[in-house]
Scaffold this motif. Structure first.
Motif, short mmCIF file in Angstrom:
data_model
loop_
_atom_site.label_atom_id
_atom_site.label_comp_id
_atom_site.label_asym_id
_atom_site.label_seq_id
_atom_site.Cartn_x
_atom_site.Cartn_y
_atom_site.Cartn_z
N PHE A 1 15.61 -42.57 -33.71
CA PHE A 1 16.63 -41.71 -34.28
C PHE A 1 16.62 -40.35 -33.59
O PHE A 1 15.57 -39.72 -33.46
CB PHE A 1 16.39 -41.47 -35.78
N TYR B 1 12.90 -39.18 -33.44
CA TYR B 1 12.01 -39.82 -34.38
C TYR B 1 11.96 -41.31 -34.08
O TYR B 1 12.93 -41.90 -33.63
CB TYR B 1 12.50 -39.64 -35.82
N THR C 1 18.25 -26.92 -32.49
CA THR C 1 17.07 -27.78 -32.49
C THR C 1 17.46 -29.24 -32.51
O THR C 1 18.33 -29.64 -33.28
CB THR C 1 16.18 -27.46 -33.71
N ILE D 1 7.79 -38.31 -36.13
CA ILE D 1 8.38 -37.40 -35.16
C ILE D 1 7.76 -37.66 -33.79
O ILE D 1 6.56 -37.88 -33.67
CB ILE D 1 8.22 -35.92 -35.57
N TYR E 1 15.74 -33.42 -32.21
CA TYR E 1 14.52 -34.19 -32.44
C TYR E 1 14.72 -35.64 -31.99
O TYR E 1 15.84 -36.15 -31.98
CB TYR E 1 14.19 -34.26 -33.94
N SER F 1 10.44 -32.48 -30.53
CA SER F 1 11.50 -31.59 -30.97
C SER F 1 11.73 -30.56 -29.87
O SER F 1 10.79 -30.14 -29.17
CB SER F 1 11.18 -30.91 -32.30
#
Lengths: 115, 109
Positions: free
Chosen positions: A90, A35, A31, A45, A33, A48
Protein backbone atom coordinates in the motif's frame (compact mmCIF):
# COMPACT_ATOMS: atom_id res chain seq x y z
CA UNK A 1 -10.37 11.80 -8.98
CA UNK A 2 -8.36 9.15 -7.15
CA UNK A 3 -6.36 10.76 -4.35
CA UNK A 4 -3.64 8.11 -4.07
CA UNK A 5 -3.26 5.87 -7.08
CA UNK A 6 -0.90 2.96 -7.45
CA UNK A 7 -0.20 0.67 -10.36
CA UNK A 8 -0.33 -2.13 -11.10
CA UNK A 9 -3.16 -3.44 -8.92
CA UNK A 10 -2.21 -7.06 -9.55
CA UNK A 11 1.20 -8.43 -10.33
CA UNK A 12 2.19 -12.08 -10.72
CA UNK A 13 5.84 -12.68 -11.38
CA UNK A 14 8.51 -15.32 -11.07
CA UNK A 15 11.17 -15.55 -8.40
CA UNK A 16 14.29 -13.64 -9.27
CA UNK A 17 12.53 -11.03 -11.39
CA UNK A 18 12.68 -7.28 -10.80
CA UNK A 19 9.45 -5.30 -10.61
CA UNK A 20 8.24 -1.81 -9.84
CA UNK A 21 5.09 -0.41 -8.30
CA UNK A 22 4.25 3.20 -9.03
CA UNK A 23 2.40 5.58 -6.74
CA UNK A 24 1.09 9.07 -7.25
CA UNK A 25 -0.91 11.35 -4.99
CA UNK A 26 -2.81 14.44 -6.12
CA UNK A 27 -3.51 15.79 -2.64
CA UNK A 28 -0.50 18.07 -2.42
CA UNK A 29 0.79 16.15 0.59
CA UNK A 30 4.37 16.36 1.80
CA UNK A 31 4.66 12.86 3.22
CA UNK A 32 4.35 9.54 1.42
CA UNK A 33 4.61 5.98 2.71
CA UNK A 34 4.91 2.40 1.61
CA UNK A 35 3.27 -0.25 3.77
CA UNK A 36 3.30 -4.02 3.36
CA UNK A 37 0.31 -6.11 4.42
CA UNK A 38 0.99 -9.80 4.86
CA UNK A 39 -1.40 -12.74 4.70
CA UNK A 40 -2.31 -12.24 8.36
CA UNK A 41 -3.34 -8.67 7.59
CA UNK A 42 -0.55 -7.16 9.66
CA UNK A 43 0.25 -3.78 8.16
CA UNK A 44 3.92 -2.92 8.43
CA UNK A 45 5.55 0.36 7.50
CA UNK A 46 8.41 0.02 5.04
CA UNK A 47 9.37 3.56 4.11
CA UNK A 48 8.24 7.11 4.61
CA UNK A 49 9.37 10.15 2.65
CA UNK A 50 8.91 13.80 3.41
CA UNK A 51 9.40 16.21 0.53
CA UNK A 52 11.37 13.58 -1.40
CA UNK A 53 13.64 12.89 1.57
CA UNK A 54 13.77 9.41 3.09
CA UNK A 55 12.67 9.57 6.71
CA UNK A 56 11.88 6.00 7.69
CA UNK A 57 13.54 2.86 6.34
CA UNK A 58 12.20 0.08 8.47
CA UNK A 59 14.78 -2.71 8.20
CA UNK A 60 13.67 -3.53 4.72
CA UNK A 61 16.02 -5.69 2.61
CA UNK A 62 18.21 -3.77 0.20
CA UNK A 63 16.32 -5.43 -2.62
CA UNK A 64 13.58 -2.88 -1.98
CA UNK A 65 14.47 0.57 -3.24
CA UNK A 66 12.01 3.46 -3.08
CA UNK A 67 12.38 6.37 -5.45
CA UNK A 68 10.73 9.75 -5.05
CA UNK A 69 11.26 11.90 -8.15
CA UNK A 70 9.02 14.59 -6.69
CA UNK A 71 6.82 14.89 -3.64
CA UNK A 72 3.76 13.64 -5.54
CA UNK A 73 5.36 10.34 -6.51
CA UNK A 74 6.88 7.49 -4.56
CA UNK A 75 7.73 4.39 -6.54
CA UNK A 76 8.87 1.06 -5.16
CA UNK A 77 11.35 -1.08 -7.04
CA UNK A 78 11.99 -4.63 -5.93
CA UNK A 79 14.98 -6.62 -7.16
CA UNK A 80 15.42 -10.38 -7.17
CA UNK A 81 11.91 -11.12 -5.97
CA UNK A 82 11.46 -13.90 -3.43
CA UNK A 83 8.43 -15.97 -2.48
CA UNK A 84 8.23 -14.13 0.84
CA UNK A 85 7.72 -10.85 -0.95
CA UNK A 86 4.21 -11.95 -1.88
CA UNK A 87 1.92 -9.49 -0.13
CA UNK A 88 -0.23 -6.45 -0.67
CA UNK A 89 1.74 -3.23 -0.89
CA UNK A 90 0.00 0.00 0.00
CA UNK A 91 1.12 3.46 -0.90
CA UNK A 92 -0.18 6.27 1.32
CA UNK A 93 0.24 9.98 1.88
CA UNK A 94 -0.47 12.61 4.50
CA UNK A 95 0.02 16.30 4.92
CA UNK A 96 3.14 16.37 7.04
CA UNK A 97 3.18 13.36 9.33
CA UNK A 98 0.29 11.22 10.49
CA UNK A 99 1.79 11.32 13.94
CA UNK A 100 1.07 15.03 14.01
CA UNK A 101 -2.62 14.30 13.74
CA UNK A 102 -2.91 14.27 9.98
CA UNK A 103 -5.06 11.75 8.16
CA UNK A 104 -3.23 9.16 6.12
CA UNK A 105 -4.78 8.48 2.72
CA UNK A 106 -4.20 5.04 1.26
CA UNK A 107 -4.13 3.75 -2.25
CA UNK A 108 -6.09 0.64 -3.17
CA UNK A 109 -3.11 -1.64 -2.87
CA UNK A 110 -0.95 -3.66 -5.24
CA UNK A 111 -1.30 -7.43 -4.92
CA UNK A 112 2.09 -8.97 -5.59
CA UNK A 113 2.33 -12.72 -6.05
CA UNK A 114 5.74 -14.29 -6.54
CA UNK A 115 5.68 -17.81 -7.99
CA UNK B 1 8.63 -2.15 15.92
CA UNK B 2 4.88 -2.61 15.93
CA UNK B 3 2.98 0.13 17.71
CA UNK B 4 -0.74 -0.60 17.87
CA UNK B 5 -2.15 -4.02 18.64
CA UNK B 6 -5.84 -4.63 18.15
CA UNK B 7 -7.94 -7.05 20.14
CA UNK B 8 -9.82 -9.27 19.45
CA UNK B 9 -8.42 -10.53 16.18
CA UNK B 10 -11.90 -11.38 14.98
CA UNK B 11 -15.40 -10.46 16.11
CA UNK B 12 -18.71 -11.73 14.79
CA UNK B 13 -22.01 -10.13 15.81
CA UNK B 14 -25.59 -9.79 14.64
CA UNK B 15 -26.86 -6.69 12.94
CA UNK B 16 -28.08 -4.18 15.48
CA UNK B 17 -25.62 -5.23 18.17
CA UNK B 18 -22.74 -3.09 19.34
CA UNK B 19 -19.15 -3.95 18.46
CA UNK B 20 -16.20 -3.06 20.66
CA UNK B 21 -12.60 -3.30 19.53
CA UNK B 22 -9.55 -2.52 21.59
CA UNK B 23 -6.12 -1.20 20.83
CA UNK B 24 -3.04 -1.26 23.02
CA UNK B 25 0.17 0.58 22.32
CA UNK B 26 3.59 0.79 23.91
CA UNK B 27 4.97 4.31 23.84
CA UNK B 28 3.69 7.82 24.50
CA UNK B 29 1.49 9.24 21.80
CA UNK B 30 0.24 12.60 20.59
CA UNK B 31 -2.81 11.08 19.00
CA UNK B 32 -4.33 7.77 18.01
CA UNK B 33 -6.26 7.11 14.83
CA UNK B 34 -8.69 4.41 13.79
CA UNK B 35 -8.97 3.18 10.22
CA UNK B 36 -11.26 0.81 8.41
CA UNK B 37 -10.36 -1.58 5.60
CA UNK B 38 -13.00 -3.21 3.46
CA UNK B 39 -12.01 -6.48 1.87
CA UNK B 40 -9.66 -5.92 -1.04
CA UNK B 41 -9.44 -2.16 -0.51
CA UNK B 42 -7.16 0.41 1.05
CA UNK B 43 -7.56 1.78 4.55
CA UNK B 44 -9.88 4.68 5.20
CA UNK B 45 -9.59 7.07 8.13
CA UNK B 46 -12.44 6.94 10.64
CA UNK B 47 -11.58 9.07 13.64
CA UNK B 48 -8.69 10.65 15.50
CA UNK B 49 -8.40 11.16 19.22
CA UNK B 50 -5.70 13.34 20.76
CA UNK B 51 -3.76 12.43 23.86
CA UNK B 52 -5.54 15.09 25.92
CA UNK B 53 -8.97 13.72 24.98
CA UNK B 54 -10.70 10.85 26.75
CA UNK B 55 -13.64 10.27 24.46
CA UNK B 56 -14.75 11.24 21.00
CA UNK B 57 -17.86 10.58 18.95
CA UNK B 58 -18.56 10.51 15.25
CA UNK B 59 -21.97 9.25 14.16
CA UNK B 60 -22.24 5.65 15.41
CA UNK B 61 -18.58 5.57 16.39
CA UNK B 62 -17.31 6.20 19.90
CA UNK B 63 -13.63 6.18 20.67
CA UNK B 64 -12.08 6.25 24.11
CA UNK B 65 -8.48 6.75 25.09
CA UNK B 66 -6.79 5.86 28.36
CA UNK B 67 -3.22 7.07 28.21
CA UNK B 68 -2.42 5.65 31.65
CA UNK B 69 -3.20 2.17 30.35
CA UNK B 70 -1.94 2.93 26.85
CA UNK B 71 -5.16 1.67 25.36
CA UNK B 72 -8.04 2.82 23.21
CA UNK B 73 -11.36 1.32 22.27
CA UNK B 74 -13.61 1.75 19.26
CA UNK B 75 -17.31 1.18 19.76
CA UNK B 76 -19.64 0.86 16.80
CA UNK B 77 -23.25 1.10 17.92
CA UNK B 78 -26.24 -0.44 16.14
CA UNK B 79 -24.01 -2.28 13.72
CA UNK B 80 -25.00 -2.91 10.12
CA UNK B 81 -23.92 -5.56 7.65
CA UNK B 82 -22.07 -2.79 5.81
CA UNK B 83 -19.82 -2.34 8.86
CA UNK B 84 -18.20 -5.69 8.03
CA UNK B 85 -14.52 -4.82 7.59
CA UNK B 86 -11.18 -4.84 9.38
CA UNK B 87 -10.49 -2.06 11.85
CA UNK B 88 -7.00 -0.81 12.65
CA UNK B 89 -5.60 1.59 15.17
CA UNK B 90 -2.55 3.65 14.30
CA UNK B 91 -0.10 5.52 16.46
CA UNK B 92 3.33 6.91 15.99
CA UNK B 93 5.39 10.01 15.68
CA UNK B 94 5.25 12.42 12.80
CA UNK B 95 6.21 10.48 9.65
CA UNK B 96 6.29 7.10 11.37
CA UNK B 97 2.72 5.84 11.72
CA UNK B 98 2.32 2.24 12.72
CA UNK B 99 -0.57 -0.16 12.54
CA UNK B 100 -1.30 -3.60 13.89
CA UNK B 101 -3.04 -6.60 12.36
CA UNK B 102 -6.52 -5.19 12.91
CA UNK B 103 -9.76 -6.61 14.19
CA UNK B 104 -11.82 -8.42 11.61
CA UNK B 105 -15.48 -7.53 12.25
CA UNK B 106 -18.27 -9.56 10.68
CA UNK B 107 -21.81 -8.27 11.06
CA UNK B 108 -24.40 -10.88 10.17
CA UNK B 109 -27.69 -9.65 8.69
Amino acid sequence: DTAVSQTPKYLVTQMGNDKSIKCEQNLGHDTMYWYKQDSKKFLKIMFSYNNKELIINETVPNRFSPKSPDKAHLNLHINSLELGDSAVYFCASSQRGGGSGNTIYFGEGSWLTVV
Amino acid sequence: SQQGEEDPQALSIQEGENATMNCSYKTSINNLQWYRQNSGRGLVHLILIRSNEREKHSGRLRVTLDTSKKSSSLLITASRAADTASYFCATGSNNDMRFGAGTRLTVKP
